[in-house]
Design a protein around this motif. Structure first.
Motif, mmCIF file in Angstrom:
data_model
loop_
_atom_site.group_PDB
_atom_site.id
_atom_site.type_symbol
_atom_site.label_atom_id
_atom_site.label_comp_id
_atom_site.label_asym_id
_atom_site.label_seq_id
_atom_site.Cartn_x
_atom_site.Cartn_y
_atom_site.Cartn_z
ATOM 1 N N GLU A 1 69.449 -29.438 38.905
ATOM 2 C CA GLU A 1 69.567 -28.231 38.097
ATOM 3 C C GLU A 1 68.160 -27.756 37.746
ATOM 4 N N ASN B 1 63.840 -19.640 46.656
ATOM 5 C CA ASN B 1 65.223 -19.606 47.150
ATOM 6 C C ASN B 1 65.523 -20.782 48.064
ATOM 7 N N ASN C 1 68.056 -38.083 44.549
ATOM 8 C CA ASN C 1 69.000 -38.446 43.503
ATOM 9 C C ASN C 1 68.507 -39.717 42.805
ATOM 10 N N ALA D 1 66.909 -33.328 51.630
ATOM 11 C CA ALA D 1 67.557 -32.692 50.484
ATOM 12 C C ALA D 1 68.073 -33.714 49.481
ATOM 13 N N GLU D 2 67.842 -34.996 49.770
ATOM 14 C CA GLU D 2 68.289 -36.040 48.864
ATOM 15 C C GLU D 2 67.151 -36.430 47.916
ATOM 16 N N LYS E 1 70.672 -29.390 46.171
ATOM 17 C CA LYS E 1 71.925 -28.928 45.558
ATOM 18 C C LYS E 1 72.262 -29.674 44.273
ATOM 19 N N ASP E 2 71.861 -30.932 44.189
ATOM 20 C CA ASP E 2 72.244 -31.742 43.029
ATOM 21 C C ASP E 2 71.277 -31.623 41.856
ATOM 22 N N ILE F 1 65.779 -24.126 45.955
ATOM 23 C CA ILE F 1 67.055 -24.153 45.231
ATOM 24 C C ILE F 1 68.200 -24.545 46.171
ATOM 25 N N SER F 2 68.152 -24.030 47.399
ATOM 26 C CA SER F 2 69.200 -24.333 48.375
ATOM 27 C C SER F 2 69.098 -25.760 48.896
#
Length: 239
Positions: free
Chosen positions: A136, A126, A21, A18-19, A133-134, A129-130
């Motif tokens: 947009e 869905n 960045n 999920a990273e 988190k960082d 998107i979950s």
């Protein structure tokens, strides 16, 4: 049936890190020559990523004068290629006639906190998107509305570039069968790949609540997509 689809979607994105960045990176141009510039390298720089060149006129005034794409890196330096910056084009205003030069500031990973999202169905939408988190994400209905208005059920690179510019997004996320990725929305260079699960079903041209993205007989090249994965793979620029 709905429960099965939700389980498949969860399995689809459970392999994501999920990273993602990618931090904005600013550095001055060391040397500019023949449409390229040399800058100091950084772990935040990825080959294929893009950004802008900012020229400072005085202590209060500055302007974006060009786009850049990272072409190579090594030995503590990176090379970027100059391109025309037209994302904020105004027909009433002239394009800045200033060539990037030593001392101008390069801002890489520009607008990388916002991304278009192209996925095959609602459940995967869905989950993505979950998972990030960082990030947009620009809702796919915005792109769907544009395509419906333009009678373009087979979106091209230029369609996505236009939508990224209008939405101030620097990335596009695409989910396909067993693979998902982030790509730069202007160069379509792949920046990060993820191994993901099998797609249970497809909505074409991608998941959106906008219905009837149709074609018209007088508009050449507006035929509908028949293969989701093949179409979006064809848009990507492979290294």
């Amino acid at each position: 049936m709905k429960r099965i689809l939700l389980i498949l979607a969860a399995l689809f994105t459970s392999v994501f890190s999920a990273e993602f960045n990618v931090r904005e990176y600013q550095t001055p141009i060391i040397e500019a020559k023949d449409g390229f510039a040399t800058i100091i390298d950084s772990p935040d720089i990825v080959v294929g990523s893009s950004g802008v060149v900012v020229h400072k006129f005085d202590s209060r005034k500055s302007s974006i004068i060009a786009r850049v794409s990272v072409t190579e890196k090594g030995g503590g330096f990176a090379k970027v290629r100059f391109e025309v910056f037209d994302s904020l084009e105004q027909k009433a205003l002239p394009i800045p006639g200033i060539m990037p030069a030593s001392g101008d500031i390069v801002i890489l990973n520009y607008l990388y906190k916002r991304s278009l999202i192209i996925v095959p169905n609602k459940e995967i939408y869905n989950e993505v998107i979950s998972a990030f988190k960082d990030m947009e994400f620009i809702h796919p209905d915005i792109v769907g509305s544009y395509l419906s208005y333009e009678y373009k059920p087979n979106p091209s690179r230029d369609d996505f570039r236009k939508m990224c510019s209008q939405s101030a997004a620097g990335l596009i996320f695409i989910a396909m069968n067993e693979e998902s990725l982030f790509a730069d929305c202007q160069s379509f260079e792949v920046l990060k790949r993820f191994k993901s699960g099998s797609v249970a079903y497809y909505q074409l041209p991608f998941y959106t609540r906008v219905k009837d993205i149709d074609t018209v007989f007088w508009k050449l090249g507006s035929s509908k997509i028949s293969d989701f994965d093949r179409h979006y793979k064809s848009l990507l620029k492979e290294k």
